[in-house]
Design a protein around this motif. Structure first.
Motif, PDB file in Angstrom:
ATOM      1  N   GLY A  58     -34.751  26.090  32.768  1.00 13.87           N
ATOM      2  CA  GLY A  58     -34.176  26.268  31.444  1.00 13.87           C
ATOM      3  C   GLY A  58     -34.830  25.346  30.425  1.00 13.87           C
ATOM      4  O   GLY A  58     -35.121  25.744  29.292  1.00 13.87           O
ATOM      5  N   GLY A  59     -35.096  24.114  30.829  1.00 15.46           N
ATOM      6  CA  GLY A  59     -35.765  23.161  29.953  1.00 15.46           C
ATOM      7  C   GLY A  59     -37.214  23.534  29.690  1.00 15.46           C
ATOM      8  O   GLY A  59     -37.718  23.384  28.570  1.00 15.46           O
ATOM      9  N   GLY A  62     -37.077  26.535  27.301  1.00 16.14           N
ATOM     10  CA  GLY A  62     -36.609  26.111  25.995  1.00 16.14           C
ATOM     11  C   GLY A  62     -37.683  25.344  25.242  1.00 16.14           C
ATOM     12  O   GLY A  62     -37.897  25.551  24.034  1.00 16.14           O
ATOM     13  N   THR A  63     -38.389  24.481  25.957  1.00 17.95           N
ATOM     14  CA  THR A  63     -39.491  23.738  25.348  1.00 17.95           C
ATOM     15  C   THR A  63     -40.598  24.684  24.892  1.00 17.95           C
ATOM     16  O   THR A  63     -41.160  24.533  23.796  1.00 17.95           O
ATOM     17  N   ILE A  65     -40.366  27.815  24.016  1.00 17.13           N
ATOM     18  CA  ILE A  65     -39.946  28.579  22.833  1.00 17.13           C
ATOM     19  C   ILE A  65     -40.113  27.739  21.577  1.00 17.13           C
ATOM     20  O   ILE A  65     -40.619  28.203  20.543  1.00 17.13           O
ATOM     21  N   GLY A  66     -39.703  26.470  21.655  1.00 19.83           N
ATOM     22  CA  GLY A  66     -39.872  25.580  20.509  1.00 19.83           C
ATOM     23  C   GLY A  66     -41.330  25.376  20.162  1.00 19.83           C
ATOM     24  O   GLY A  66     -41.716  25.372  18.983  1.00 19.83           O
ATOM     25  N   ALA A  87     -33.531  30.047  33.731  1.00 23.26           N
ATOM     26  CA  ALA A  87     -34.111  30.153  32.387  1.00 23.26           C
ATOM     27  C   ALA A  87     -33.826  31.499  31.739  1.00 23.26           C
ATOM     28  O   ALA A  87     -34.319  31.764  30.633  1.00 23.26           O
ATOM     29  N   ASP A  89     -31.254  32.822  30.269  1.00 21.95           N
ATOM     30  CA  ASP A  89     -30.606  32.799  28.955  1.00 21.95           C
ATOM     31  C   ASP A  89     -31.597  32.423  27.861  1.00 21.95           C
ATOM     32  O   ASP A  89     -31.565  32.981  26.762  1.00 21.95           O
ATOM     33  N   GLN A  90     -32.478  31.469  28.134  1.00 22.61           N
ATOM     34  CA  GLN A  90     -33.490  31.101  27.142  1.00 22.61           C
ATOM     35  C   GLN A  90     -34.390  32.291  26.818  1.00 22.61           C
ATOM     36  O   GLN A  90     -34.739  32.525  25.650  1.00 22.61           O
ATOM     37  N   SER A  93     -31.739  35.282  25.231  1.00 24.37           N
ATOM     38  CA  SER A  93     -30.984  34.955  24.016  1.00 24.37           C
ATOM     39  C   SER A  93     -31.839  34.287  22.945  1.00 24.37           C
ATOM     40  O   SER A  93     -31.454  34.296  21.769  1.00 24.37           O
ATOM     41  N   GLU A  94     -32.964  33.705  23.340  1.00 23.42           N
ATOM     42  CA  GLU A  94     -33.791  32.981  22.371  1.00 23.42           C
ATOM     43  C   GLU A  94     -35.164  33.628  22.196  1.00 23.42           C
ATOM     44  O   GLU A  94     -35.487  34.145  21.130  1.00 23.42           O
ATOM     45  N   ALA A  95     -35.983  33.620  23.241  1.00 28.28           N
ATOM     46  CA  ALA A  95     -37.364  34.099  23.101  1.00 28.28           C
ATOM     47  C   ALA A  95     -37.431  35.550  22.651  1.00 28.28           C
ATOM     48  O   ALA A  95     -38.167  35.908  21.731  1.00 28.28           O
TER      49      ALA A  95
END
Length: 335
Positions: A58-59, A62-63, A65-66, A87, A89-90, A93-95
């Motif tokens: 997940g980290g 998330g990294t 994506i940022g 990972a 959800d990242q 929901s994000e990427a």
């Protein structure tokens, strides 16, 4: 090149061409990856561009994506496809949503490499084929190559893409092609036509399938390791089967599928993942929607069994040539 070398070459080429490309993940730096796909890249490009991470998927995502939103092009390795779920959800929901939810102000040009599938006796947590889960997610692209030449060209295209790409690498194909009968590759990639991999930059467009065996009687849709299983089955069966390597599952090459099935009138779909809810169900729906009036036989799926991954019986779990031959003959016998 074998597939590992081809993937390494793709990342090397892109790191030379674009200093925004960074590689990170579990053991990808000093060790060069558990399968050695990133070997020597940290030594060549330094620890700020190729670096190790904690075991925290997940980290990691998330990294990434940022970093992508900031302007970099991260290429991350999740050591096994089975490890990608923390990972999820990242990614979902994000990427996958970043470009849309920001009205195009930000996007996520990241590539997630992950070895998938069985065949190395890795057990339940090192052998899964979860591609069908990711093809359900709008905003993600999903790729699975079957040979070294395509692996390099597709990975370069994935890294250059401005949207997130899930890049699954069949472990059984890292060192050589497979027919599904044995617990090791039949031979190395040496001498195989698709192992002729140029050293420099080339790309294979995402969303374009490849006809690896032309035929007139039945269309076989497959990808990854199953391409080699299907080629062996087509030769063994005596059926004039057209074998299509999809290469990209999302977006999928509907035009190539439709053109082939309209001509042959029959379709067999093969994948390693479990049957229910597998990607073959989507392919079957596509064929039915686009080719219904041309079909001369029911669409047939040959897949893994609906069971938790059976470590001790994995070679009974895999679709092998015998099961594919039976499906081809059944399709030909239908009225």
């Amino acid at each position: 090149m074998n597939m590992i070398q081809a993937l390494n070459s793709a990342m090397d080429v892109m790191m030379q061409r674009d200093d925004k490309v960074v590689i990170f993940g579990e053991d990808v730096g000093y060790f060069g990856g558990v399968f050695r796909a990133t070997a020597n890249l940290q030594k060549k490009y330094g620890k700020t561009r190729v670096f190790d991470t904690p075991i925290a998927e997940g980290g990691i995502l998330g990294t990434a994506i940022g970093m992508g939103a900031y302007g970099l092009r991260p290429v991350v390795e999740v050591q096994f496809a089975d490890y990608i779920y923390p990972a999820f959800d990242q990614l979902v929901s994000e990427a996958a949503r970043l470009r849309h939810r920001s009205a195009g102000e930000f996007w996520a040009p990241l590539t997630v490499r992950s070895p998938c599938g069985g065949g190395i006796f890795g057990g339940q947590t090192h052998s899964q084929s979860p591609e069908g889960i990711f093809t359900h997610v709008c905003g993600l692209k999903t790729v699975m190559p079957s040979n070294p030449h395509d692996a390099k060209g597709l990975l370069i295209a994935a890294i250059e893409d401005d949207d997130p790409v899930i890049f699954f690498e069949p472990k059984r194909l890292y060192n050589g092609p497979f027919d599904g009968h044995h617990d090791r590759p039949l031979k190395s990639w040496a001498g195989h036509p698709s192992a002729e991999v140029p050293d420099g930059h080339y790309r294979i467009e995402l969303g374009k399938a490849s006809i690896v065996r032309p035929g007139q009687d039945v269309t076989v849709l497959c990808y990854g390791t199953m391409v080699h299983v299907c080629l062996a089955a087509a030769e063994e069966s005596g059926v004039d089967a057209e074998v299509i390597d999809l290469r990209t599952l999302l977006p999928v090459d509907i035009d190539a599928i439709e053109a082939s099935v309209r001509r042959t009138g029959r379709c067999v779909i093969v994948h390693e993942a479990t049957r229910t809810g597998g990607y073959g169900a989507e392919l079957s729906a596509i064929v039915q929607e686009h080719c219904f009036w041309h079909l001369q036989a029911p669409i047939t799926r040959v897949t893994g069994w609906d069971t938790p991954y059976p470590h001790a019986l994995e070679w009974e779990y895999f679709p092998g040539p015998a099961r594919v031959v039976a499906a081809l003959k059944s399709a030909m016998e239908a009225a």
